[in-house]
Scaffold this motif. Sequence first.
Motif, PDB file in Angstrom:
ATOM      1  N   ARG A   1       0.805  -1.234   0.000  1.00  0.00           N
ATOM      2  CA  ARG A   1       0.000   0.000   0.000  1.00  0.00           C
ATOM      3  C   ARG A   1       0.834   1.279   0.000  1.00  0.00           C
ATOM      4  O   ARG A   1       0.282   2.382   0.056  1.00  0.00           O
TER       5      ARG A   1
ATOM      6  N   ARG B   1     -11.278   6.364  -5.475  1.00  0.00           N
ATOM      7  CA  ARG B   1     -10.172   5.399  -5.579  1.00  0.00           C
ATOM      8  C   ARG B   1      -9.265   5.485  -4.350  1.00  0.00           C
ATOM      9  O   ARG B   1      -8.794   4.463  -3.847  1.00  0.00           O
TER      10      ARG B   1
ATOM     11  N   LYS C   1     -10.902   3.798  -1.427  1.00  0.00           N
ATOM     12  CA  LYS C   1     -10.966   2.349  -1.613  1.00  0.00           C
ATOM     13  C   LYS C   1      -9.597   1.699  -1.403  1.00  0.00           C
ATOM     14  O   LYS C   1      -9.502   0.654  -0.740  1.00  0.00           O
ATOM     15  N   GLU C   2      -8.545   2.284  -1.948  1.00  0.00           N
ATOM     16  CA  GLU C   2      -7.221   1.659  -1.922  1.00  0.00           C
ATOM     17  C   GLU C   2      -6.446   1.918  -0.622  1.00  0.00           C
ATOM     18  O   GLU C   2      -5.506   1.207  -0.311  1.00  0.00           O
ATOM     19  N   GLU C   3      -6.827   2.966   0.112  1.00  0.00           N
ATOM     20  CA  GLU C   3      -6.177   3.315   1.377  1.00  0.00           C
ATOM     21  C   GLU C   3      -4.643   3.342   1.263  1.00  0.00           C
ATOM     22  O   GLU C   3      -3.938   2.636   1.972  1.00  0.00           O
ATOM     23  N   PRO C   4      -4.109   4.165   0.363  1.00  0.00           N
ATOM     24  CA  PRO C   4      -2.651   4.236   0.185  1.00  0.00           C
ATOM     25  C   PRO C   4      -1.971   4.872   1.395  1.00  0.00           C
ATOM     26  O   PRO C   4      -2.589   5.614   2.161  1.00  0.00           O
TER      27      PRO C   4
END
Length: 322
Positions: A39, A121, A124-127
């Motif tokens: 991530r 996005r 959703k991706e939780e970078p």
Amino acid sequence: MKNFNYFPAKFITKNFILIDGISRTGKLLLGSLICSFDRMESLEFGENFEHLLPAVKFKKVNKRFAKAFLHNYLNQLIYNKFISRNVNFRLNDRTSIEQSRNPKIYYKRLKNLDGDIVLGRIQKEEPIIPIVTHDLCVNLDTLKILNFNFKMIEILRSPIEIVYSWYKRGLGRRYGKDKRIFTLLIEKKKKIYPWYNALIKKNLDKENEIEKCITIVETLVKNSVSKLRKSKSKIFVTTYDLITQDTRNEIEKISLFLNTKTNNQTYKFIKKENCPINYNEEILKKKFLFIQKKSSIKKFKKLIELEKQYRKNLYSLRTIKI
């Protein structure tokens, strides 16, 4: 219209981590390894933190403005990353996408549409966005006043190693003269100094180049350690020695602290950085003698005392739950 206050925008994400330390402690090496974690986005420099926090500390900038500015800066940073705007494509830079865990992501993002879909996005991706900074722990109290509670990794290093490296990089003479030094500068009595000279009460003009390095490094280390001892924040303290000599074990601990995981890329990154590095005591002795020869007895004794505190128990930080 003067009757207004600056207001901080709501964060798009709070998954920012700060990789901090004074200059020449190994932040970029550590940051490069962390970029391999699950991530994790490509590495960023946090100059805006470095420039604004001292200005707030010394009441040269309004804290409401600083907070609003930094919120906008961080929101733009992650938004732009998700459409590959303002990302670094220089092949060998530490902050290059080519040094990230998956460079192909950023080429794909070039085709992403702009707009609210980007925010979706990100959610959703939780970078996780790793940001390398200089000297933030010196201003840790100011960071807390601004209510920034991101996880931080503070990397420390042998004071002898730092002073030697500073001297070899010309950091005892380049400030105010070299246009490629981007540390915030101040003016005192018509002379130019790096901002942290404001922390030093004595006049450094009579000290030679390496003595200035000792004084500044001592000041930054002591201020950082003092703030770390008082802090109750989420801070992981590590050292250059641990990162380079017990690499896998320390990196696993950091990934756990950051609530993410290492992967096959991590071990490729470790190998690329030639870690672990064998400790060479003879090289340290040569640096010790080099500094001793070029500095006064009094100044050198201060450095040795600092080195002893680092070697004994990491400035007593090992006994503190951070």
